[in-house]
Write an enzyme that holds these catalytic residues in place. Structure first.
Site, PDB file in Angstrom:
ATOM      1  CG  ASP A  10      -1.765   1.183   1.370  1.00  0.00           C
ATOM      2  OD1 ASP A  10      -2.373   1.584   0.351  1.00  0.00           O
ATOM      3  OD2 ASP A  10      -1.836   1.748   2.486  1.00  0.00           O
ATOM      4  NE  ARG A  11       0.581   7.312  -2.861  1.00  0.00           N
ATOM      5  CZ  ARG A  11      -0.048   8.215  -3.612  1.00  0.00           C
ATOM      6  NH1 ARG A  11       0.107   8.215  -4.928  1.00  0.00           N
ATOM      7  NH2 ARG A  11      -0.835   9.113  -3.058  1.00  0.00           N
ATOM      8  CG  ASP A  12      -1.418   7.527   0.105  1.00  0.00           C
ATOM      9  OD1 ASP A  12      -0.294   7.614  -0.438  1.00  0.00           O
ATOM     10  OD2 ASP A  12      -2.463   7.931  -0.443  1.00  0.00           O
ATOM     11  CE1 TYR A  21      -8.933  11.229  -0.783  1.00  0.00           C
ATOM     12  CE2 TYR A  21      -9.206  12.952   0.876  1.00  0.00           C
ATOM     13  CZ  TYR A  21      -9.672  11.829   0.225  1.00  0.00           C
ATOM     14  OH  TYR A  21     -10.880  11.285   0.589  1.00  0.00           O
ATOM     15  CB  SER A  55     -11.103   7.857  -3.698  1.00  0.00           C
ATOM     16  OG  SER A  55     -10.765   8.508  -2.482  1.00  0.00           O
ATOM     17  CB  CYS A  91      -8.081   1.801  -7.707  1.00  0.00           C
ATOM     18  SG  CYS A  91      -9.871   1.843  -7.959  1.00  0.00           S
ATOM     19  CG  HIS A 107     -13.404  -0.053 -10.422  1.00  0.00           C
ATOM     20  ND1 HIS A 107     -12.289  -0.845 -10.558  1.00  0.00           N
ATOM     21  CD2 HIS A 107     -13.688   0.420 -11.658  1.00  0.00           C
ATOM     22  CE1 HIS A 107     -11.907  -0.838 -11.838  1.00  0.00           C
ATOM     23  NE2 HIS A 107     -12.736  -0.077 -12.527  1.00  0.00           N
ATOM     24  NE  ARG A 110     -12.975   2.931  -2.636  1.00  0.00           N
ATOM     25  CZ  ARG A 110     -12.087   3.789  -2.139  1.00  0.00           C
ATOM     26  NH1 ARG A 110     -11.084   4.216  -2.891  1.00  0.00           N
ATOM     27  NH2 ARG A 110     -12.175   4.244  -0.902  1.00  0.00           N
ATOM     28  CE  LYS A 111      -5.398  -0.663  -1.719  1.00  0.00           C
ATOM     29  NZ  LYS A 111      -4.084  -0.295  -1.115  1.00  0.00           N
ATOM     30  CG  ASP A 136      -2.429   2.526   6.242  1.00  0.00           C
ATOM     31  OD1 ASP A 136      -2.843   2.090   5.133  1.00  0.00           O
ATOM     32  OD2 ASP A 136      -2.615   3.703   6.619  1.00  0.00           O
TER      33      ASP A 136
HETATM   34 MG   LIG Z   1      -3.082   3.220   3.283  1.00  0.00          MG
END
Ligand SMILES: [Mg+2]
Length: 169
Positions: A10-12, A21, A55, A91, A107, A110-111, A136
């Site tokens: 995961d990124r963020d 964001y 998103s 996504c 979608h 989308r996780k 996370d």
């Molecule tokens: Mg995250």
């Protein structure tokens, strides 16, 4: 042997701080230990694949081009520290999208849906049974579960310590 093991990331909140964001160059704040963690995965023979819900695109906060540029900046910043990211899946869709082309009730990418993982598995010949995801959020772990990939929930701190001690690489 049916494929290569992968580390889905995961990124963020995992690779970078989640400031809400993130999309501007100044939003790129690497998690402590992230380059060492990615190098550890590289050296252990894992393909490293970012899987990120974005998103913010659907919500009209930034463009898809900006999202790609920000992801490229992250990959480049890690590469400068000898840490290789092999692929990025993002996504941009969301049920509440302001733009119709990004509006989707649920979608598959989308996780917690597993679309980004299953596509990466097919496109890069990965072996889900020997792969893992670090996220996370419980939705990250659920996306992994639906793709047959075990999950590790990261609560912050030094990512390399986490990968060594909790993931066991
Ligand atoms: Mg995250």
């Amino acid at each position: 042997m049916t494929g290569t093991p992968a580390a889905f990331l995961d990124r963020d909140g995992v690779l970078i701080e989640d400031c809400g964001y993130p999309h501007r160059p100044e939003d790129l704040k690497l998690t402590p230990g992230v380059a060492a963690a990615v190098r550890r995965m590289n050296q252990a023979g894992y393909r490293t694949v970012i899987v990120t819900n974005q998103s913010g695109v659907a919500r009209g906060l930034f463009s898809e081009d900006r999202m790609h540029a920000f992801n490229a900046l992250l990959v480049e910043t890690l590469a400068e520290q000898g840490a290789v990211i092999d692929a990025v899946y993002a996504c941009p869709f969301h049920a509440d999208a302001v733009e119709a082309r990004y509006r989707h009730a649920d979608h598959p990418d989308r996780k917690p849906n597993p679309g980004m993982l299953t596509r990466a598995i097919a496109e890069h010949h990965l072996d889900p049974a020997r792969s893992f995801i670090i996220g996370d959020q419980p939705t990250d772990i659920e996306a992994g579960r639906r793709a047959g990939v075990k999950g590790f929930l990261f609560a912050g701190g030094d990512l390399d310590d986490f990968v060594r001690e909790t993931v066991g690489l």
